[in-house]
Design a protein around this motif. Structure first.
Motif, PDB file in Angstrom:
ATOM      1  N   TRP A  58      31.695 -18.597 -60.005  1.00  0.00           N
ATOM      2  CA  TRP A  58      32.908 -18.189 -60.712  1.00  0.00           C
ATOM      3  C   TRP A  58      32.658 -17.034 -61.687  1.00  0.00           C
ATOM      4  O   TRP A  58      33.088 -17.042 -62.823  1.00  0.00           O
ATOM      5  N   GLY A  59      31.872 -16.073 -61.240  1.00  0.00           N
ATOM      6  CA  GLY A  59      31.618 -14.888 -62.054  1.00  0.00           C
ATOM      7  C   GLY A  59      30.442 -15.034 -62.991  1.00  0.00           C
ATOM      8  O   GLY A  59      30.130 -14.088 -63.724  1.00  0.00           O
ATOM      9  N   ILE A  60      29.734 -16.139 -63.035  1.00  0.00           N
ATOM     10  CA  ILE A  60      28.578 -16.340 -63.899  1.00  0.00           C
ATOM     11  C   ILE A  60      27.330 -16.297 -63.021  1.00  0.00           C
ATOM     12  O   ILE A  60      27.189 -17.109 -62.098  1.00  0.00           O
ATOM     13  N   GLU A  61      26.435 -15.345 -63.317  1.00  0.00           N
ATOM     14  CA  GLU A  61      25.196 -15.202 -62.552  1.00  0.00           C
ATOM     15  C   GLU A  61      24.086 -15.958 -63.273  1.00  0.00           C
ATOM     16  O   GLU A  61      23.816 -15.716 -64.461  1.00  0.00           O
ATOM     17  N   VAL A  62      23.461 -16.878 -62.535  1.00  0.00           N
ATOM     18  CA  VAL A  62      22.370 -17.695 -63.086  1.00  0.00           C
ATOM     19  C   VAL A  62      21.286 -17.813 -62.020  1.00  0.00           C
ATOM     20  O   VAL A  62      21.546 -17.655 -60.815  1.00  0.00           O
ATOM     21  N   PRO A  63      20.059 -18.089 -62.423  1.00  0.00           N
ATOM     22  CA  PRO A  63      19.028 -18.374 -61.412  1.00  0.00           C
ATOM     23  C   PRO A  63      19.279 -19.727 -60.768  1.00  0.00           C
ATOM     24  O   PRO A  63      19.798 -20.647 -61.393  1.00  0.00           O
ATOM     25  N   GLU A  64      18.915 -19.810 -59.517  1.00  0.00           N
ATOM     26  CA  GLU A  64      19.137 -21.072 -58.798  1.00  0.00           C
ATOM     27  C   GLU A  64      18.227 -22.168 -59.329  1.00  0.00           C
ATOM     28  O   GLU A  64      18.633 -23.320 -59.452  1.00  0.00           O
ATOM     29  N   THR A  65      17.007 -21.793 -59.672  1.00  0.00           N
ATOM     30  CA  THR A  65      16.030 -22.765 -60.142  1.00  0.00           C
ATOM     31  C   THR A  65      15.222 -22.149 -61.265  1.00  0.00           C
ATOM     32  O   THR A  65      14.862 -20.959 -61.217  1.00  0.00           O
ATOM     33  N   LEU A  66      14.929 -22.955 -62.276  1.00  0.00           N
ATOM     34  CA  LEU A  66      14.047 -22.562 -63.372  1.00  0.00           C
ATOM     35  C   LEU A  66      12.787 -23.404 -63.251  1.00  0.00           C
ATOM     36  O   LEU A  66      12.849 -24.643 -63.307  1.00  0.00           O
ATOM     37  N   SER A  67      11.639 -22.741 -63.090  1.00  0.00           N
ATOM     38  CA  SER A  67      10.401 -23.455 -62.774  1.00  0.00           C
ATOM     39  C   SER A  67       9.373 -23.234 -63.870  1.00  0.00           C
ATOM     40  O   SER A  67       9.335 -22.200 -64.535  1.00  0.00           O
ATOM     41  N   TRP A  68       8.508 -24.247 -63.997  1.00  0.00           N
ATOM     42  CA  TRP A  68       7.363 -24.208 -64.909  1.00  0.00           C
ATOM     43  C   TRP A  68       6.096 -24.393 -64.091  1.00  0.00           C
ATOM     44  O   TRP A  68       6.004 -25.326 -63.266  1.00  0.00           O
ATOM     45  N   HIS A  69       5.129 -23.509 -64.296  1.00  0.00           N
ATOM     46  CA  HIS A  69       3.868 -23.584 -63.572  1.00  0.00           C
ATOM     47  C   HIS A  69       2.729 -23.466 -64.573  1.00  0.00           C
ATOM     48  O   HIS A  69       2.853 -22.858 -65.640  1.00  0.00           O
ATOM     49  N   GLY A  70       1.616 -24.079 -64.230  1.00  0.00           N
ATOM     50  CA  GLY A  70       0.419 -23.975 -65.068  1.00  0.00           C
ATOM     51  C   GLY A  70       0.530 -24.655 -66.413  1.00  0.00           C
ATOM     52  O   GLY A  70      -0.102 -24.220 -67.377  1.00  0.00           O
ATOM     53  N   TRP A  71       1.307 -25.699 -66.509  1.00  0.00           N
ATOM     54  CA  TRP A  71       1.484 -26.384 -67.783  1.00  0.00           C
ATOM     55  C   TRP A  71       0.358 -27.377 -68.010  1.00  0.00           C
ATOM     56  O   TRP A  71      -0.313 -27.817 -67.079  1.00  0.00           O
ATOM     57  N   GLU A  72       0.184 -27.746 -69.281  1.00  0.00           N
ATOM     58  CA  GLU A  72      -0.840 -28.703 -69.677  1.00  0.00           C
ATOM     59  C   GLU A  72      -0.197 -29.775 -70.542  1.00  0.00           C
ATOM     60  O   GLU A  72       0.825 -29.557 -71.177  1.00  0.00           O
ATOM     61  N   LEU A  73      -0.862 -30.935 -70.544  1.00  0.00           N
ATOM     62  CA  LEU A  73      -0.345 -32.044 -71.338  1.00  0.00           C
ATOM     63  C   LEU A  73      -0.466 -31.736 -72.825  1.00  0.00           C
ATOM     64  O   LEU A  73      -1.448 -31.149 -73.286  1.00  0.00           O
ATOM     65  N   GLY A  74       0.533 -32.190 -73.567  1.00  0.00           N
ATOM     66  CA  GLY A  74       0.509 -32.024 -75.014  1.00  0.00           C
ATOM     67  C   GLY A  74       1.018 -30.691 -75.497  1.00  0.00           C
ATOM     68  O   GLY A  74       1.014 -30.433 -76.709  1.00  0.00           O
ATOM     69  N   LYS A  75       1.417 -29.832 -74.613  1.00  0.00           N
ATOM     70  CA  LYS A  75       1.918 -28.526 -74.996  1.00  0.00           C
ATOM     71  C   LYS A  75       3.363 -28.360 -74.523  1.00  0.00           C
ATOM     72  O   LYS A  75       3.741 -28.892 -73.504  1.00  0.00           O
ATOM     73  N   GLU A  76       4.134 -27.610 -75.368  1.00  0.00           N
ATOM     74  CA  GLU A  76       5.504 -27.306 -75.002  1.00  0.00           C
ATOM     75  C   GLU A  76       5.562 -25.933 -74.367  1.00  0.00           C
ATOM     76  O   GLU A  76       4.971 -24.985 -74.879  1.00  0.00           O
ATOM     77  N   ILE A  77       6.280 -25.867 -73.313  1.00  0.00           N
ATOM     78  CA  ILE A  77       6.434 -24.594 -72.605  1.00  0.00           C
ATOM     79  C   ILE A  77       7.917 -24.285 -72.571  1.00  0.00           C
ATOM     80  O   ILE A  77       8.733 -25.134 -72.227  1.00  0.00           O
ATOM     81  N   ILE A  78       8.251 -23.029 -72.965  1.00  0.00           N
ATOM     82  CA  ILE A  78       9.635 -22.605 -73.051  1.00  0.00           C
ATOM     83  C   ILE A  78       9.907 -21.600 -71.953  1.00  0.00           C
ATOM     84  O   ILE A  78       9.155 -20.653 -71.741  1.00  0.00           O
ATOM     85  N   ARG A  79      10.987 -21.832 -71.238  1.00  0.00           N
ATOM     86  CA  ARG A  79      11.496 -20.871 -70.267  1.00  0.00           C
ATOM     87  C   ARG A  79      12.926 -20.524 -70.662  1.00  0.00           C
ATOM     88  O   ARG A  79      13.657 -21.361 -71.201  1.00  0.00           O
ATOM     89  N   HIS A  80      13.330 -19.310 -70.411  1.00  0.00           N
ATOM     90  CA  HIS A  80      14.646 -18.844 -70.820  1.00  0.00           C
ATOM     91  C   HIS A  80      15.556 -18.760 -69.606  1.00  0.00           C
ATOM     92  O   HIS A  80      15.198 -18.149 -68.591  1.00  0.00           O
ATOM     93  N   LEU A  81      16.725 -19.354 -69.780  1.00  0.00           N
ATOM     94  CA  LEU A  81      17.746 -19.342 -68.746  1.00  0.00           C
ATOM     95  C   LEU A  81      18.792 -18.306 -69.124  1.00  0.00           C
ATOM     96  O   LEU A  81      19.412 -18.398 -70.185  1.00  0.00           O
ATOM     97  N   THR A  82      18.945 -17.304 -68.293  1.00  0.00           N
ATOM     98  CA  THR A  82      19.853 -16.187 -68.579  1.00  0.00           C
ATOM     99  C   THR A  82      21.141 -16.383 -67.803  1.00  0.00           C
ATOM    100  O   THR A  82      21.134 -16.556 -66.576  1.00  0.00           O
ATOM    101  N   LEU A  83      22.257 -16.320 -68.543  1.00  0.00           N
ATOM    102  CA  LEU A  83      23.583 -16.374 -67.957  1.00  0.00           C
ATOM    103  C   LEU A  83      24.242 -15.028 -68.142  1.00  0.00           C
ATOM    104  O   LEU A  83      24.239 -14.473 -69.258  1.00  0.00           O
ATOM    105  N   LYS A  84      24.805 -14.486 -67.110  1.00  0.00           N
ATOM    106  CA  LYS A  84      25.415 -13.163 -67.178  1.00  0.00           C
ATOM    107  C   LYS A  84      26.793 -13.208 -66.566  1.00  0.00           C
ATOM    108  O   LYS A  84      26.989 -13.793 -65.505  1.00  0.00           O
ATOM    109  N   ASN A  85      27.732 -12.571 -67.238  1.00  0.00           N
ATOM    110  CA  ASN A  85      29.103 -12.501 -66.757  1.00  0.00           C
ATOM    111  C   ASN A  85      29.232 -11.252 -65.877  1.00  0.00           C
ATOM    112  O   ASN A  85      29.183 -10.123 -66.367  1.00  0.00           O
ATOM    113  N   VAL A  86      29.400 -11.478 -64.586  1.00  0.00           N
ATOM    114  CA  VAL A  86      29.551 -10.358 -63.670  1.00  0.00           C
ATOM    115  C   VAL A  86      31.006 -10.205 -63.235  1.00  0.00           C
ATOM    116  O   VAL A  86      31.290  -9.462 -62.287  1.00  0.00           O
TER     117      VAL A  86
END
Length: 1730
Positions: A58-86
């Motif tokens: 409906w006019g909002i462009e988003v990634p289909e999947t947001l993935s995390w790779h190479g993570w370790e226990l006890g650590k927080e990993i942040i990924r950014h989800l970008t929403l764009k109005n097309v």
């Protein structure tokens, strides 16, 4: 991604894949990509964005999947989800946090995005354990909601590769490769390895892949066998715990097929342009190289690796044939061009070699034979002597000499003479003579001394033997005038030289001639007188071989053809370095005079030469030597000097011609030559480098051992300076070289001849050092090989030729190869002993084998007796060249082994029945011929045809042979079989029998004429020609018409009768249904025209539907079709159609266009025994008669024109439909006392009842004509036929004489019990099938007509219930008729649905209850009681007016009053049931009427049963062979009186008579007395015959035969009564005798008592048997047995129909347990009481 429902319930579409398409608008509707691009948001997706797989909701462009790779226990990993109005307008949305605690984001708040703006939403991932995490974050809009997947995958190993790899097609033993990618899709570095089964192999340049890396893996396929190869390769990867991935490897291997194609000149019968195995180079010039190509075609679909191998010959080390390719690959369906070179070295030699071409690893090879010959120059001189006559001293004379080259090969020639130092000179002493040219040479004679000059000059030709020419000249001076030397003088001299007279000077010869010691022969030459050599003829001079003369001159060789008269030594000399001012020592030349006369030696001066001789002229006494000195005086330094000194020696007496008395004594001069060399090079100075070309062969020409062989060598000076040469013969004494030294002028050449003498077959190598320019560094080593040749012939198979066993008189030919294993051509000749000439032969018997050539001869072995043969043949060999000496009688022995045998041929099946074959068709099969013997048999087959069946011999005689052999002759190998294909084409419906015979023969036998006497039977083939047979077995039609009536309407009897005949040739004009007509009414090719009468019906009524049951009664499939006129008409253009239609055509068009007649199905195929129901219908839409011609076409059979006709009448119109205007009664025997009753049927096709009356006027006239005998009697002359019903007119036909009467009939039936005796029963089984799957039916059998004959039929069961899908057998039994009759009974089976019948019974029960209740209720309506009493009816009347109630006695008084209206009235047939009841109640109150329920309408099934019964006497007379098939039911009746038996009045009692009395039933009294007298005499003679009495006694002990039960009842009773009285009397007598003599029996001995007991027991046992026999012969017992057997069979068939018994099952074998008594090894002792 799964779709979810939005807030408004709309379905949310899935994401777009390319990120450029709007998937949904408001209300969930997708937006097109075109509209999106118009909005200005059309942009290209980058590779990075494409990798992220962005989607638009409906006019909002988003990634289909947001993935995390190479993570370790006890650590927080942040990924950014970008929403764009097309989209083109602002968007509002909200979101919902992930559901799991492992993913979280900022606090939820509304989001507003303007067009083109983006928003980054941080997503935090906090893992707690090592595993995979998945979640989603949801976004909500007004149009719906969408989500983005959140995934955090644990690091893992992963390889990506294709699931299967299909390799290209590969040839066996070849290699094919293919690569595929392997990608590391995991998160860790992966080490991988392969496990691959053979014939696949895996190779990779890497074994370790980083995450995301990719490498190529190569698959190699190397098959060893052909076929489909499927294998699974395993890839192992991972860390400590190995993982595996499999890949399917598929490949196809095929065997290659190579063909060698040689296109070129024809060779030995091989046509050009075709595949052949011989490559012919033809004749090739010596020293040149010719290249030809051979094409190797690959006929297969795979690349074929091939190898090319040349045959190796140990005798040759240098091949004249060569090929640079030894291995190659021929592409699929392509070709490989193979180039072969031919470089011959020896002129006149034929070269043969063999190349083997085959696929790698395959045994199929092609041998390519290459042949070629070498041609050289052919140089000749126009004259071999040049005579200059005489000239004065100081003069010169020139003559011409022509030299010609007849070959097309250029020739190098050289005259061996030094022009500068000789009195004879040529303008061109050496040169090149082109092919087919002639050169004229100028020879100049410049004498230097007055004397005779003669020099024999050799002309050397490269690759050709040398030629000699004689130069003759005479020089005169003022003082010396020698005799002029002529050619004849030279001829006489050579003859005198052979005879040894030239060593004497001419003066001495003249004196000896005067003294008579010499004489002159007829040619003018001198010879010794005959007294000296009495027995020896004088020798003659013969021209020696040029090569021999050239080498054996006494100088180059120690041998000489003729002894030298004057010799010089040395003949060649090298002064070496003669550097001035040093003077070289002079060379002393020693000249020796070997003659017996004085000679003068004069040297030819050479002015300007560095070499001088002193003295120049000198006289020498006989047998003395003189020394001359040669001085070398060079003038230049660093130069080469060479020259040839020439001198002539002559008898001194030849100085003046006056000294010669006889020309025969003239002796020419002898020429002396010396070759000299010198150089003036300084010691350390390098000599001039020679520029030359050396053409030298590699080998000497092959010769026989211990024979000289020669070859030539050419040394060409291509430089500008003189070249000197010398050959050190001492370094190679086995080879002679001439000239061994000399010089070559610039641009000139020197021809050498080499000679060697091989002594054996061992190859020798010769190395000749050739020094040039007197410098050791310029020494060229010439390497040559030589080998002596001796006979060596290779015989195939070590000299053994084996023939397989042969049949006596036949021949076998085998190819046998011999090979010349030498380098010389060889002549061979085969010799076979005279005694074996008729058994063994060879072709060709002689021939020439070129060097190393293999040739095959055809050997033919023809045994003449049964034995084993060991034969010998010899091949004699010799050299082809006559110059070569061949040993006499040299031969090789060939051992031929064979065997003569006898053999026979048999067929695997001696009798072959092909069954039924369609007439006009064809059936093929194969005869298997077996040869069990040890020899191959050649056979010729012959066929003899026999035809059985009704036919005209004259017509059949002209028919061709109906059996065709694929080949009538052939060959069967030993212990094998052969197939002979035969084709059978019967021309008639007859039985064909073919007797096939064979005769053994030779392969060249012309025909069977020579072997006819030796024919032997082989097999018999039987076939029956047949036509497709179709028959109508059943017919039904709507309405109440019986089956017999339908058969008459459709003329089915005539149709079936005609279908049994053979089709006419006209019917076979078109064997299959074909559109052949050009008009609306097709032509008729059938002689039979039938009417299919559909009857009549009122207009608008239901269509008349007839069903015909077609059955294939034959043995071949039948293709049938009903063809309407439109089905037979060809499709034509409109302009070709005829528009002028006849009334008949218009009528047919109306019928077809309105589809008044229809057939379903119109065509089909019936297998043998198969049935098919065909529905024929007619619609009554138009009033009148409808007709349509329909062609019934049977493929390869009949075609019958059926005229469909039907009548449609108006409503309320009476109409009787006659099936035909003729009726044939069944034939009746003349004189019968009780003719049967016959029926003629009429059908009422209208809607009104019809009353008929038969006009009997013609019947009365027939009776008057037949002496008032009632021939036709009509029993029902009047009657009424309801609408749609059939009326019966009964007739009795009683003929007075054997003829055909008008009004006769013959009907047909469905179940025909045939002809039966009138006292037997006949049974038939019929199955009633319920085709409904869920409903049961109730059935009941009735007889629709002839009620009086109902007692004759018994149906079991008469009624019953058939469950869904069940079949019930119904047994129909025709009871004994007790009188002859023609029984035709129409059975009707009424079938009801059980549910409807149950409902009807319920309703009927309720109605009857109401009826009983209302029967006692009435209402009195009388108002005037004083008037006359009247009977009043009930006010409410039930509708059961069809029933009549019995009145009681109390109501009898009422009957004297007025009668009530009738309670029963016959309704009109056209009115439906219940119409009367409703009519009686008209005007009454409807509430007071209760209508009786109507029964359900049944489904009516018709079955016609017919039989013809005869009296026993008539049945025995007509069908005596069928009488044993019937069981005679014998009721208990009294014996008929004599009067009844004689006069025939007691017919009804005669059916109880015994069968053997029936023959006397019509006999008179005198006849009976005569029979009695004859039988009395016969019986008396039998009683007096002792043999007959003995036979009767033996018969008592035999078991009763089966047929004994068929004796008559009366005879059995008489015999039983006699036996019973005899037995009773004997028993009583025996009892009295035992009582009276009881005491006596006690006194008898024990032995007598025991024997009497046994005899009594036997008598008693026989009595019991006789009593049982008497009982079994009673009629009641026979009837009981017949009834039990009948019920048993009926029970079995009933159980089989229900599936309880499987009649076709195989019998079961039950293994019984072992007898327990057999297991007891120690049985107990018997009891004492036993």
């Amino acid at each position: 991604m799964a779709t979810r429902a939005g807030p408004h319930g709309a379905e949310r579409p899935g994401p777009a894949r390319d990120g450029t398409e709007m998937l949904a608008q408001a209300h969930g509707e997708p937006q097109s990509s075109d509209s999106f691009r118009k909005s200005g948001y059309d942009r290209k997706v980058s590779s990075r964005e494409a990798k992220k797989k962005k989607v638009i909701f409906w006019g909002i462009e988003v990634p289909e999947t947001l993935s995390w790779h190479g993570w370790e226990l006890g650590k927080e990993i942040i990924r950014h989800l970008t929403l764009k109005n097309v989209h083109g307008k602002a968007q509002k949305l909200s979101y919902r946090a992930p559901s799991t605690p492992y993913f979280f984001t900022v606090f939820q708040q509304p989001i507003t995005l303007n067009p083109g703006m983006s928003l980054t939403l941080p997503i935090v991932f906090r893992p707690r354990e090592k595993r995979d995490y998945e979640d989603s974050i949801f976004f909500m809009k007004a149009e719906g909601e969408f989500s983005v997947a959140l995934r955090a995958m644990h690091p893992r190993f992963g390889l990506s590769m294709p699931a299967a790899v299909q390799l290209p097609v590969c040839a066996v033993h070849n290699v094919t490769e293919m690569t595929f990618p392997v990608c590391n899709v995991g998160d860790l570095i992966s080490v991988f390895s392969w496990e691959t089964p053979s014939p696949f192999f895996m190779t990779s340049d890497r074994s370790t892949l980083d995450p995301g890396a990719e490498c190529m893996v190569k698959v190699t396929f190397q098959p060893e066998v052909a076929g489909v190869h499927n294998a699974v390769a395993t890839c192992w990867f991972g860390g400590e715990v190995k993982q595996k991935r499999t890949i399917q490897l598929k490949a196809l291997a095929k065997y290659p097929c190579l063909r060698v194609s040689v296109t070129g000149k024809e060779y030995e019968g091989v046509q050009p342009g075709k595949f052949q195995d011989v490559l012919c180079f033809g004749s090739v010039p010596v020293g040149t190289t010719v290249e030809k190509c051979v094409e190797i075609f690959n006929m297969s679909v795979v690349d074929a690796p091939c190898r090319i191998e040349q045959e190796k010959d140990p005798l040759l080390h240098g091949y004249v044939f060569s090929c640079d390719v030894s291995h190659g690959v021929v592409p699929a369906k392509g070709k490989l061009v193979l180039c072969i070179r031919f470089q011959p070295q020896i002129v006149g030699e034929h070269s043969t070699s063999y190349f083997t071409i085959g696929s790698t690893g395959c045994h199929l090879e092609t041998v390519l034979k290459v042949v070629g010959s070498c041609k050289g120059p052919s140089v000749s001189l126009d004259q071999y002597s040049v005579e200059f006559d005489w000239i004065n001293l100081g003069e010169s004379l020139m003559q011409t000499l022509k030299i010609s080259n007849m070959s097309d090969v250029p020739a190098f020639y050289q005259f061996d003479i030094d022009n500068k130092g000789s009195v004879f000179s040529l303008d061109r002493p050496c040169g090149v003579l082109e092919g087919k040219t002639t050169l004229t040479l100028k020879v100049t004679f410049r004498p230097t001394h007055p004397m005779n000059y003669h020099r024999r000059v050799v002309c050397l030709v490269h690759h050709q033997e040398p030629m000699y020419v004689d130069f003759l000249g005479t020089c005169h001076s003022d003082t010396a005038k020698p005799t002029t030397l002529q050619e004849r003088h030279l001829s006489w001299y050579r003859t005198n030289m052979v005879r040894g007279l030239t060593f004497y000077p001419p003066d001495i010869l003249s004196m000896m001639l005067k003294d008579g010691k010499l004489q002159m022969d007829e040619k003018g030459a001198l010879m010794l007188s005959p007294e000296i050599f009495e027995d020896k003829p004088p020798k003659e001079y013969s021209e020696p071989n040029a090569m021999t003369e050239y080498f054996y001159d006494g100088v180059s060789s120690d041998l000489a053809l003729f002894p030298a008269h004057v010799s010089v030594s040395p003949t060649e000399y090298d002064f070496g370095c003669c550097m001035p001012p040093h003077k070289a020592e002079p060379l002393p030349l020693c000249v020796t005079n070997h003659t017996k006369g004085n000679i003068t030696v004069a040297w030819t001066p050479s002015h300007g030469s560095a070499f001088q001789v002193h003295p120049e002229i000198c006289d020498m006494p006989p047998l003395k030597s003189s020394t001359f000195y040669v001085f070398c005086k060079p003038t230049q330094v660093n130069s080469l000097y060479a020259a040839e000194l020439e001198g002539f020696a002559v008898y001194k007496v030849m100085r003046h011609y006056t000294n010669i008395e006889n020309d025969a004594t003239i002796c020419p001069s002898w020429c002396l030559t010396v070759r000299l060399r010198a150089h003036t090079y300084e010691a350390e100075r390098e000599h001039f480098i020679p520029q030359y070309i050396l053409d030298v062969p590699k080998t000497f020409p092959p010769v026989v051992c211990d024979t000289d062989t020669y070859c030539s060598m050419l040394l060409s000076n291509t430089g500008t300076s003189l070249i000197t040469f010398s050959v050190n013969q001492t370094a190679c004494p086995s080879v002679m070289v001439k000239p061994s030294s000399g010089h070559i002028m610039p641009g000139g050449h020197q021809i050498f001849f080499l000679s060697t003498h091989p002594v054996n077959r061992v190859t020798q190598q010769h190395v000749l050092p050739l020094q040039l320019n007197s410098y050791p560094a310029y020494t060229k080593k010439i390497v040559l090989q030589s080998c002596g040749q001796s006979f060596l012939l290779h015989l195939e198979g070590d000299g053994n030729l084996y023939f397989k066993p042969l049949h006596i008189g036949t021949s076998s030919t085998r190819m046998y190869t011999i090979k010349n294993c030498t380098s010389l051509p060889m002549v061979f000749t085969w010799k076979i002993f005279q005694s074996h000439s008729k058994i063994l032969s060879v072709s060709p018997t002689a021939g020439i084998l070129q060097p190393f050539e293999a040739m095959a001869q055809a050997w033919t072995f023809t045994p003449n007796k049964e034995t084993k043969y060991v034969l010998h043949a010899m091949v004699f060999v010799s050299w082809k060249s006559p110059d070569l000496v061949s040993p006499k009688g040299l031969h090789y022995v060939l051992r031929v082994i064979g065997e003569g045998a006898l053999g026979t041929i048999r067929a695997q099946k001696e009798h072959l029945d092909l069954g039924n074959v369609l007439v006009g068709g064809q059936q093929s099969c194969s005869i298997v011929l077996l040869n069990d013997g040890i020899c191959t048999l050649n056979y010729i087959l012959s066929v003899e045809q026999f035809i059985t069946g009704p036919h005209n011999p004259e017509e059949v005689r002209s028919d061709p042979l109906a059996l065709e052999l694929e080949h009538s002759r052939g060959t069967i190998l030993a212990r094998s079989k052969a197939f002979v294909r035969i084709k059978v084409r019967p021309a008639r419906r007859l039985r064909y029998t073919w007797s096939i015979k064979y005769a053994t023969c030779t392969p060249t036998a012309a025909d069977l004429a020579s072997t006819k006497e030796k024919q032997q039977p082989l097999c018999c083939i039987v076939a029956t020609g047949t036509y497709p047979t179709l028959r109508i077995t059943d017919a039904t039609i709507t309405g109440s018409a019986s089956k017999l009536h339908i058969w008459k309407l459709f003329s089915l009897d005539t149709l079936n009768e005609y279908l049994e005949r053979d089709p006419t040739p006209g019917e076979l004009t078109y064997r299959v249904p074909t559109r052949h007509s050009t008009c609306l009414i097709p032509p008729v090719y059938t002689p039979l025209l039938l009417d299919f009468d559909f009857g009549s019906a009122p207009v608008g009524s239901e269509p008349t539907v007839a069903r015909l049951l077609l059955e294939n009664k034959g043995v071949v499939p039948v293709d049938w079709a009903f063809l309407f006129p439109s089905d037979q008409k060809m499709d034509m253009e409109h302009w070709a159609e005829d528009t002028d239609f006849t009334p008949q055509e218009l009528h047919q068009m109306r019928v077809q266009d309105n589809q008044l007649f229809s057939v379903s199905p119109k065509s089909g195929t019936l297998l043998p025994g198969q049935e098919k129901s065909v529905q024929l219908s007619h619609r009554h839409d138009f009033i009148g008669t409808d007709r349509l011609p329909v062609l019934l076409k049977i493929s390869y059979g009949h075609e019958i024109l059926l005229t469909f006709s039907s009548v449609t009448v108006e409503h309320n119109q009476r109409y009787v439909h006659f099936a035909s205007n003729k009726h044939h009664f069944a034939p009746i025997a003349v004189g019968g006392s009780h003719p049967p009753t016959q029926i003629y049927k009429l059908y009422n096709g209208g809607s009104m009842p019809v009353t008929f009356e038969v006009q009997l006027d013609n019947i009365v006239k027939i009776q008057e004509k037949n002496f008032r005998h009632p021939v036709f009697v009509c029993l029902t002359p009047r009657g009424e036929i309801p609408p749609g019903e059939t009326g019966h007119i009964e007739w009795i036909f009683s003929p007075l004489e054997a003829k055909t009467y008008s009004a006769a009939t013959l009907s047909h039936h469905r179940i025909c019990l045939g002809n039966i005796p009138d006292c037997t029963k006949a049974d038939q089984l019929v199955f009633l099938n319920n085709i409904l799957k869920n409903t049961a039916v109730v059935f009941a059998w009735h007889i629709s007509c002839c009620k009086e004959k109902a007692h004759m039929l018994e149906i079991t069961p008469n009624s019953g219930i058939v469950q869904p899908g069940e079949s019930i057998p119904c047994f129909i039994t025709l009871q004994p008729t007790r009188k002859p009759s023609l029984c035709r009974i129409n059975l009707v089976c009424e079938v009801y649905i059980q549910e409807s019948l149950v409902q009807y019974e319920r309703d009927l029960h309720k109605w009857e209850e109401e009826k009983e209740r209302r029967a006692v209720e009435f209402t009195i309506t009388e108002k005037d009681l004083g008037t006359k009493r009247k009977l009043t009816s009930p006010s409410v009347r039930l509708s059961d007016s069809a029933e009549t109630e019995n009145l009681s006695d109390s109501s009898a008084v009422i009957r004297k009053y007025k009668t009530l209206p009738p309670l029963k009235s016959r309704p009109t047939p056209s009115q439906p049931p219940g119409h009367l009841e409703r009519g009686l109640l008209l005007g009454k109150d409807a509430s007071q009427v209760w209508v009786k329920p109507e029964p359900p309408k049944p489904l009516v099934l018709h079955l016609d049963v017919s039989a013809r019964s005869y009296t026993i006497e008539e049945f025995l007379r007509k069908f005596s062979l069928d009488f044993p098939k019937y069981f005679l039911s014998r009721p208990f009746s009294a014996q008929p009186s004599e009067s009844e038996s004689v006069d025939g009045k007691g017919y009804r009692n005669r059916m109880d008579m015994e069968p053997k009395w029936l023959s006397l039933a019509a006999a008179s009294k005198p006849e009976l007395e005569m029979v009695a007298d004859i039988l009395t005499g016969v019986i008396r003679s039998l009683l007096e015959n002792s043999y007959f009495q003995e036979s009767v006694r033996k018969l008592q002990d035999e078991p009763i035969p089966y047929f004994f039960q068929f004796q008559s009842a009366k005879s059995a009773e008489l015999q039983d009564s006699r036996q019973g009285s005899t037995i009773s009397s004997r028993v009583s007598a025996s009892t009295d005798l035992d009582l009276e003599k009881d005491g006596e029996r006690k006194k008898m001995s024990q032995e007598t008592s025991f024997s009497h007991f046994l005899e009594s027991y036997k008598i008693f046992h026989q009595k019991q048997l006789r009593e049982k026999e008497i009982i079994s012969r009673q009629p009641a017992v026979g009837n009981l047995v017949e009834l039990v057997l009948k019920n048993t069979l009926q029970n079995i068939l009933t159980e089989a129909s229900r599936g309880e018994v499987l009649l076709t099952a195989r019998p079961m074998v039950i293994a019984l347990p072992r007898n327990p008594s057999r297991r007891i090894t120690n049985p107990a002792p018997p009891s004492s009481r036993a």
